[in-house]
Design an enzyme around this catalytic site. Structure first.
Site, PDB file in Angstrom:
ATOM      1  N   GLU A 118     -66.807  -4.768  11.886  1.00  0.00           N
ATOM      2  CA  GLU A 118     -67.698  -4.640  10.720  1.00  0.00           C
ATOM      3  C   GLU A 118     -69.164  -4.778  11.118  1.00  0.00           C
ATOM      4  O   GLU A 118     -69.921  -5.560  10.531  1.00  0.00           O
ATOM      5  CB  GLU A 118     -67.329  -5.679   9.658  1.00  0.00           C
ATOM      6  CG  GLU A 118     -65.956  -5.416   9.050  1.00  0.00           C
ATOM      7  CD  GLU A 118     -65.622  -6.320   7.878  1.00  0.00           C
ATOM      8  OE1 GLU A 118     -66.158  -7.434   7.806  1.00  0.00           O
ATOM      9  OE2 GLU A 118     -64.819  -5.907   7.026  1.00  0.00           O
TER      10      GLU A 118
ATOM     11  N   GLU B  65     -58.381  -2.249   7.918  1.00  0.00           N
ATOM     12  CA  GLU B  65     -58.292  -3.431   7.041  1.00  0.00           C
ATOM     13  C   GLU B  65     -58.281  -2.945   5.608  1.00  0.00           C
ATOM     14  O   GLU B  65     -59.109  -2.103   5.231  1.00  0.00           O
ATOM     15  CB  GLU B  65     -59.493  -4.367   7.203  1.00  0.00           C
ATOM     16  CG  GLU B  65     -59.460  -5.230   8.413  1.00  0.00           C
ATOM     17  CD  GLU B  65     -60.557  -6.278   8.413  1.00  0.00           C
ATOM     18  OE1 GLU B  65     -60.915  -6.785   7.332  1.00  0.00           O
ATOM     19  OE2 GLU B  65     -61.068  -6.566   9.511  1.00  0.00           O
TER      20      GLU B  65
HETATM   21  C1  BG6 Z   1     -63.161  -8.495   6.657  1.00  0.00           C
HETATM   22  C2  BG6 Z   1     -63.073  -9.220   7.972  1.00  0.00           C
HETATM   23  O1  BG6 Z   1     -64.460  -8.571   6.198  1.00  0.00           O
HETATM   24  O2  BG6 Z   1     -62.470  -8.991   5.569  1.00  0.00           O
HETATM   25  C3  BG6 Z   1     -61.869 -10.131   8.106  1.00  0.00           C
HETATM   26  O3  BG6 Z   1     -63.113  -8.332   9.056  1.00  0.00           O
HETATM   27  C4  BG6 Z   1     -61.633 -10.839   6.787  1.00  0.00           C
HETATM   28  O4  BG6 Z   1     -62.102 -11.009   9.173  1.00  0.00           O
HETATM   29  C5  BG6 Z   1     -61.331  -9.807   5.724  1.00  0.00           C
HETATM   30  O5  BG6 Z   1     -60.657 -11.812   6.821  1.00  0.00           O
HETATM   31  C6  BG6 Z   1     -60.989 -10.370   4.367  1.00  0.00           C
HETATM   32  O6  BG6 Z   1     -61.961 -11.268   3.968  1.00  0.00           O
HETATM   33  P1  BG6 Z   1     -61.611 -12.740   3.517  1.00  0.00           P
HETATM   34  O7  BG6 Z   1     -62.893 -13.397   3.317  1.00  0.00           O
HETATM   35  O8  BG6 Z   1     -60.811 -12.593   2.284  1.00  0.00           O
HETATM   36  O9  BG6 Z   1     -60.819 -13.330   4.632  1.00  0.00           O
END
Ligand code: BG6
Length: 478
Positions: free
Chosen positions: A183, A377
């Site tokens: 990211e 993701e």
């Molecule tokens: C992304 C990151 O921004 O979102 C992850 O690359 C992160 O590391 C994921 O865990 C979800 O965000 P969160 O804050 O719900 O864990």
């Protein structure tokens, strides 16, 4: 969706990051990294946003859940067997830099750290699961932060070179797919995570962040070139956080503003990584914001020579933008700003849910760059409950994923070259933004809680069998 739209060999799987699930923070000669000093709970967000975070631990005041994660370090065999049972073709994980170079600036790597990932890759290979490795996922070694000021300092390029080359040389026969910086474009919003420093003041945030980003652009380009030299046939991608930006209404001023926000957030880093040059709008933006980047001779050539093979990105939400916000609208947008979108519902953590936004994202990215894309993701952070019979009925998660996968299918039908999908947190892990265990994304439940209690026992949720069927049918049975 009953027709086959995803290509044969489509890379279905799940995604994780070392700092959020590996644990073993003081095992195997590992040094501390950024995530080790981030407290658990909602306090984390405030610290991330503030200037002047001191990177010290205060165990009287806070808990540090990343230290333990979900103990993948000791349970990787059991976890990989579960991924294999779901039929994973690919598993996204990161390497903890401080397991390989505990301080980050050593000349020789830590053999115990290297050997751990050998074991993990060998275990994945047993089940024909392809590793997809993020080289830097929010886990800059703490020493590099404290001694050098994180990525603001040019020296980190050299340390990263050594780290990346060590990985490529060691794992050249085991890992084909690599991502450089997780990211990367999130850095201007929250420099702490990706760039490993807390801005000196709100006024200097942009200057400091773009300087840090420039160093990462150079480091990434050098890593791409190196990987291609050392591992013939390797595929190296960049990793963006992508959120389509919608204008709140058709007022041309708002539309223009939304467009500029999108250029800056979604395309700036993509242009550098994929086209090998700073975007056409950079000069004006830098001038108006009094940003000046220190570059070394040859940097721009390096960036040009080290373009990526594919784009990977995270997708959780869209953003609705308005040039002038009323006091009531301020702070009502989602994590990455903007205003509330009246057409969308949000998760328990206020993240707006927008499956169509994923189709838009895929089309925008492919339309601009025409390189293969991978969604690395996506997922729903939710509270899960264990029923009396021991089951976890996470239909809300299935619905969320189904809708997003369906829209991905639409994008493929639109003509987008999509090569894979790894849903976030395929096994429950520590949340990055809040350090909570209770924000769960997994197909696999982990018995671990915010108060530190729990046995770490793994348990399949309802979504486990659902995702298995998605993979088995290559996305035709949703
Ligand atoms: C992304 C990151 O921004 O979102 C992850 O690359 C992160 O590391 C994921 O865990 C979800 O965000 P969160 O804050 O719900 O864990």
């Amino acid at each position: 969706m009953t027709e086959q739209v995803f290509k044969d060999g489509f890379l279905w799987g799940g995604a994780t990051a070392a700092n959020q699930f590996e644990g073993g923070y003081d095992e195997g000669g590992r040094g501390l990294n950024l995530a080790d000093v981030l407290p658990g709970g909602k306090a984390r967000l405030k610290l991330l946003a503030s200037s002047g975070f001191d990177f010290e631990m205060d165990t009287d005041k806070y808990s540090y859940p990343n230290h333990e994660g979900i103990d993948f370090y000791n349970r990787y065999k059991e976890d990989i067997a579960l991924f294999a049972e779901m039929g994973f073709k690919v598993f996204r994980m990161s390497i903890a830099w401080s397991r390989i170079f505990p301080n980050g600036d050593e000349l020789e790597p830590n053999e115990e750290g290297l050997a751990f990932y050998d074991r993990v890759f060998d275990e994945l290979a047993k089940y024909d699961i392809e590793p997809l490795v993020t080289i830097a996922h929010y886990e800059t070694p703490l020493h590099l932060i404290k001694e050098y000021g994180g990525w603001k300092n040019r020296k980190l390029v050299e340390f990263f070179d050594r780290y990346a080359e060590t990985l490529f040389t060691r794992y050249k026969d085991k890992v084909k797919y690599w991502l450089t910086f997780n990211e990367i474009n999130g850095a201007t919003h929250m420099p702490l995570f990706g760039l490993g420093f807390s801005p000196e003041s709100p006024e200097t945030r942009l200057q400091e962040s773009f300087q840090g980003l420039h160093h990462q652009f150079v480091a990434s380009a050098r890593a791409v070139k190196k990987a291609h030299e050392i591992i013939p046939g390797s595929q190296v991608g960049c990793m963006l956080i992508y959120a389509p930006v919608y204008s709140f209404d058709s007022n041309p001023d708002n539309v223009m503003h939304a467009r500029q926000e999108a250029d800056l957030f979604n395309f700036f880093c993509g242009d550098v990584h994929v086209r090998g040059a700073y975007p056409y709008f950079a000069d004006r933006y830098f001038e108006e914001n009094e940003i000046s980047i220190e570059m070394e001779d040859g940097d721009l050539e390096t960036i040009q020579e080290g373009t990526v093979d594919f784009i990977s990105f995270s997708y959780y939400m869209s953003r609705t933008d308005k040039k002038e916000k009323t006091p009531e609208e301020l702070g009502q947008g989602n994590l990455i700003g903007g205003v509330k979108n009246p057409f969308l519902e949000a998760s328990d953590w206020g993240w707006e849910i927008d499956p169509v936004g994923l189709r838009i994202a895929l089309n925008e990215l492919y339309g601009r760059y025409q390189v293969p894309l991978m969604v690395v993701e996506n997922g729903l952070g939710a509270h899960d409950k264990i029923e009396e019979d021991g089951s976890i009925q996470d239909d809300y998660r299935i619905d969320y994923l189904r809708e997003h996968i369906r829209e991905m299918g639409e994008a493929v039908k639109d003509g987008v070259d999509l090569i894979g999908y790894t849903s976030w947190g395929c096994i429950d892990l520590v949340s990055a933004s809040t350090g909570e265990y209770s924000k769960r994304y997994g197909f696999i439940y982990v018995d671990k809680h915010d108060d530190g209690s729990g046995t770490m026992e793994r348990r399949k949720k309802k979504s486990f069998d659902w995702y298995k069927q998605v993979i088995e049918s290559n996305g035709t049975k949703l």
